[in-house]
Design a protein around this motif. Structure first.
Motif, short mmCIF file in Angstrom:
data_model
loop_
_atom_site.label_atom_id
_atom_site.label_comp_id
_atom_site.label_asym_id
_atom_site.label_seq_id
_atom_site.Cartn_x
_atom_site.Cartn_y
_atom_site.Cartn_z
N GLY A 13 43.44 48.44 39.88
CA GLY A 13 44.66 48.70 40.64
C GLY A 13 44.38 49.45 41.92
N LYS A 14 45.45 49.58 42.70
CA LYS A 14 45.38 50.27 43.99
C LYS A 14 45.93 51.67 43.82
CE LYS A 14 45.71 45.90 46.26
NZ LYS A 14 46.40 44.96 47.09
N HIS A 15 45.08 52.66 44.04
CA HIS A 15 45.46 54.05 43.81
C HIS A 15 45.15 54.91 45.02
CE1 HIS A 15 45.87 53.03 39.58
NE2 HIS A 15 44.68 52.47 39.65
N LEU A 16 46.02 55.87 45.28
CA LEU A 16 45.75 56.87 46.30
C LEU A 16 44.89 57.98 45.68
CD1 LEU A 16 49.27 57.21 47.97
CD2 LEU A 16 47.32 55.82 48.71
N LEU A 37 34.04 54.79 44.52
CA LEU A 37 34.32 53.68 45.42
C LEU A 37 35.76 53.28 45.17
CD1 LEU A 37 31.25 51.29 45.00
CD2 LEU A 37 31.80 52.70 46.98
N ALA A 38 36.57 53.30 46.21
CA ALA A 38 37.97 52.87 46.12
C ALA A 38 38.05 51.52 46.82
CB ALA A 38 38.89 53.88 46.77
N LEU A 39 38.18 50.46 46.03
CA LEU A 39 38.13 49.10 46.53
C LEU A 39 39.42 48.36 46.22
CD1 LEU A 39 34.49 48.23 45.37
CD2 LEU A 39 35.25 48.99 47.63
N PRO A 40 39.63 47.18 46.79
CA PRO A 40 40.86 46.43 46.50
C PRO A 40 41.07 46.16 45.00
CG PRO A 40 39.78 45.51 48.42
CD PRO A 40 38.84 46.54 47.85
N SER A 41 39.99 45.98 44.25
CA SER A 41 40.12 45.68 42.82
C SER A 41 40.37 46.92 41.97
CB SER A 41 38.87 44.96 42.32
OG SER A 41 37.74 45.79 42.49
N GLY A 42 40.08 48.10 42.50
CA GLY A 42 40.27 49.32 41.73
C GLY A 42 39.32 50.42 42.17
N VAL A 120 41.84 48.53 53.45
CA VAL A 120 40.88 49.62 53.56
C VAL A 120 40.19 49.86 52.22
CG1 VAL A 120 42.64 51.38 53.05
CG2 VAL A 120 40.59 52.01 54.36
N ALA A 121 38.95 50.31 52.31
CA ALA A 121 38.20 50.73 51.13
C ALA A 121 37.51 52.04 51.49
CB ALA A 121 37.17 49.68 50.76
#
Length: 128
Positions: A13-16, A37-42, A120-121
């Motif tokens: 998921g997408k998390h702040l 790593l904060a990526l589009p997939s999680g 953004v990642a």
């Protein structure tokens, strides 16, 4: 990370990023010790502890999702650092815009860009 996600080191998921410091991060009502790593997939656990030790192999997962990312923010730890040229060109092969800054700034800008629904990642090295 949650019990079922902790074993995989992944939260879909997408998390702040809700907070950072003390060697980890808070997001999605969870906390994680270590880098992320904060990526589009999680959000993934990232085994990097020092910016100077980062290699292209540490960005393999980023490159797997580079078609969904326009900007990669790299949080280099407590202080800003310069990305080595070979690593810069490796990431540019994925057509990524790359910004390196201290981890606090990277987390804040990631949240702002994510709130604007931008592609953004972030690769964030944990700080104390």
């Amino acid at each position: 990370m949650s019990d079922d996600a902790r074993g995989k080191g992944f939260v879909p998921g997408k998390h702040l990023i809700d907070g950072y410091g003390r060697g980890g991060f808070r997001f999605a009502d969870m906390s994680h010790q270590g880098s992320l790593l904060a990526l589009p997939s999680g959000i993934y656990a990232w085994p990097v502890t020092k910016f100077e030790d980062v290699t292209s192999a540490d960005f393999a997962r980023v490159m797997q999702e580079c078609d969904q990312i326009d900007t990669l923010l790299i949080g280099s730890g407590e202080t800003m650092a310069v990305l080595p040229k070979p690593l810069y060109w490796f990431l540019k092969d994925g057509k990524l815009s790359i910004d390196v800054m201290n981890t606090g700034a990277a987390a804040r800008i990631y949240n702002n860009m994510k709130s604007e629904n931008r592609r953004v990642a972030a690769a964030l090295i944990a700080v104390n």
